[in-house]
Design an enzyme around this catalytic site. Sequence first.
Site, short mmCIF file in Angstrom:
data_model
loop_
_atom_site.label_atom_id
_atom_site.label_comp_id
_atom_site.label_asym_id
_atom_site.label_seq_id
_atom_site.Cartn_x
_atom_site.Cartn_y
_atom_site.Cartn_z
N THR A 9 2.61 -9.53 3.63
CA THR A 9 1.60 -9.26 4.29
C THR A 9 1.80 -8.09 5.20
O THR A 9 0.96 -7.43 5.29
CB THR A 9 0.67 -10.45 5.09
OG1 THR A 9 0.26 -11.12 3.95
CG2 THR A 9 -0.26 -9.97 6.04
N GLN A 30 4.90 -10.54 -6.01
CA GLN A 30 5.11 -11.58 -7.18
C GLN A 30 5.99 -10.85 -8.34
O GLN A 30 6.04 -11.56 -9.51
CB GLN A 30 3.69 -11.86 -7.84
CG GLN A 30 2.85 -12.36 -6.88
CD GLN A 30 2.73 -14.05 -6.79
OE1 GLN A 30 3.76 -14.53 -7.15
NE2 GLN A 30 2.17 -14.36 -5.84
N HIS A 64 9.70 -15.45 0.20
CA HIS A 64 9.41 -16.98 -0.30
C HIS A 64 8.77 -16.90 -1.53
O HIS A 64 8.65 -18.13 -2.10
CB HIS A 64 8.54 -17.80 0.75
CG HIS A 64 7.24 -17.17 0.78
ND1 HIS A 64 6.15 -18.00 0.33
CD2 HIS A 64 6.58 -16.12 1.36
CE1 HIS A 64 4.92 -17.48 0.36
NE2 HIS A 64 5.08 -16.29 1.05
N CYS A 87 -4.94 -19.00 -0.75
CA CYS A 87 -5.52 -18.19 0.30
C CYS A 87 -7.11 -18.47 0.40
O CYS A 87 -7.79 -18.65 1.44
CB CYS A 87 -5.50 -16.81 0.33
SG CYS A 87 -3.74 -16.28 0.40
#
Lengths: 407, 134
Positions: free
Chosen positions: A78, A185, A207, A331
């Site tokens: 982000t 991803q 992560h 989200c």
Amino acid sequence: MNELKAKPIYLDYQATTPTDPRVVDAMLPYFYEKFGNAHSRNHSFGWEAEDAVELARGQVASIIGASSKEIIFTSGATESNNLALKGVMKFYGKKKPHLITTVTEHKCVLDSARHLEQEGYKVTYLPVQQNGLVDLEQLKAAITDETALVSIMAVHNEIGVIQPLKEIGEICRERGVFFHCDAAQAVGKIPLDVNDMKIDLMSISGHKIYGPKGIGALFVRRRPRVRVVAQITGGGQERGMRSGTLPTPLIVGLGKACDIAQNEMAEENARIMELRNYTLNRFRERLADIYLNGDEENRVAGNLNISFAYVEGESLLMGIKNIAVSSGSACTSASLEPSYVLRALGVDEELAHTSLRIGIGRFTTREELDQAVDAICNEVERLRDMSPLWEMAQEGIDIKSIEWAEH
Amino acid sequence: MAYSEKLIDHYENPRNVGSFDKNETSVGTGLVGAPACGDVMKLQIKVSAEGIIEDAKFKTFGCGSAIASSSLITEWVKGKTIAEAGAIKNSQIAEELALPPVKIHCSILAEDAIKAAISDYNTKNGKAEVEAAE
């Protein structure tokens, strides 16, 4: 339902991944024994931490074919996406105030773009085709002399489709436009080479690749040089692009995660791909009226996004409490809106309400998938038996022919 | 989201799932909601000659709260007169199931569904609309 209650099954690898135990082992010494500040230049504690950080920087660079000098550590994808979009536009925006992205990007890219729009920058949101892929001709047509940056993700978080990165990179380089790629991803899941693909900035997440949360990286090309305006200022760390003391344990973890991914990607992908195809086939054998969202060929191994027609996604999730999958992206799953991504693909709204994302990863077993498929199919059948839409479909009534009172 | 035990019970063991023949004169059918909005409820009542709701059935496409709301209202309307059933308020359903605020629309849909079923029954049987009105 009840027999599953004992052990939940995790099939949400696009939301996050468990930290690989080998990564945890690599990180542990840097919490206590080797706790130094990598920016301390005048003692061994600092040198030790700096060595570890630089080793990790090289590991991160290696998996995308970059040089370690081109890697900036951030708190996650982000932040990397924010820095790439805002940083580039604010540096080049006076002469080139135009940004191009797609309607299916992650919210953090779309929201950064919205903020830039509010500040007066121009943004083009490219539509995607029904299979989720960008139309390259539309991209070419959207680029103008004022375009500074094109931001397109590598692998989609919801539908798993892989964009034609090399072709996009060619187009951008030819037109003198920087290409930013959100690869959160994609790293460790598909082969990436920033030079071959002519990518100028790339966002990386820890992560999503069996590394720790709270760490990510941004690749910023040095030749030809890309300049960004820092979004976090302070001590001028990371070549002035991102201030703040480097979190050594997290960085070591990200490096180790990249190292493992690079070594094991081919083997791991083959295994996951086989599991995915097996799972999809089992669904297709047992249930009618199911649809795979997103391109089946150009798709990352670990992603299935399936619409189970006539069954609402949230009620389906409620019935399979012990299977961790997601409806829409994590989200947005708190909202009642169907996924903006599926709508962008032109998936009918009623089908968009019926989708599940099933994420298969490093620690997924065939037994877990068998249990999940059985549980999901049982629940789909139960809910279809109480679905008025399923009943109408069986009677041959076209649901679209009915005048619904939208509320 | 944490749901109440009653809601989960209605979701896991829904009462009165099924359909009546919608062409029977004693049956009133209400179909409300829209697939694009993520919920559709079909609620049917079977009314005796004396105007008592003898039986009720539903089918619902929607979230767990929508399924539970429709299941609950089929239980409530059984044995009631048409006027009594038409007077059920969505707030009673929301309270009974402890619906969270974002799910209140499910209870509204259930109220709409029973009203629509009553209206269908009245139309079929040539009765004035007012009977179903509040």
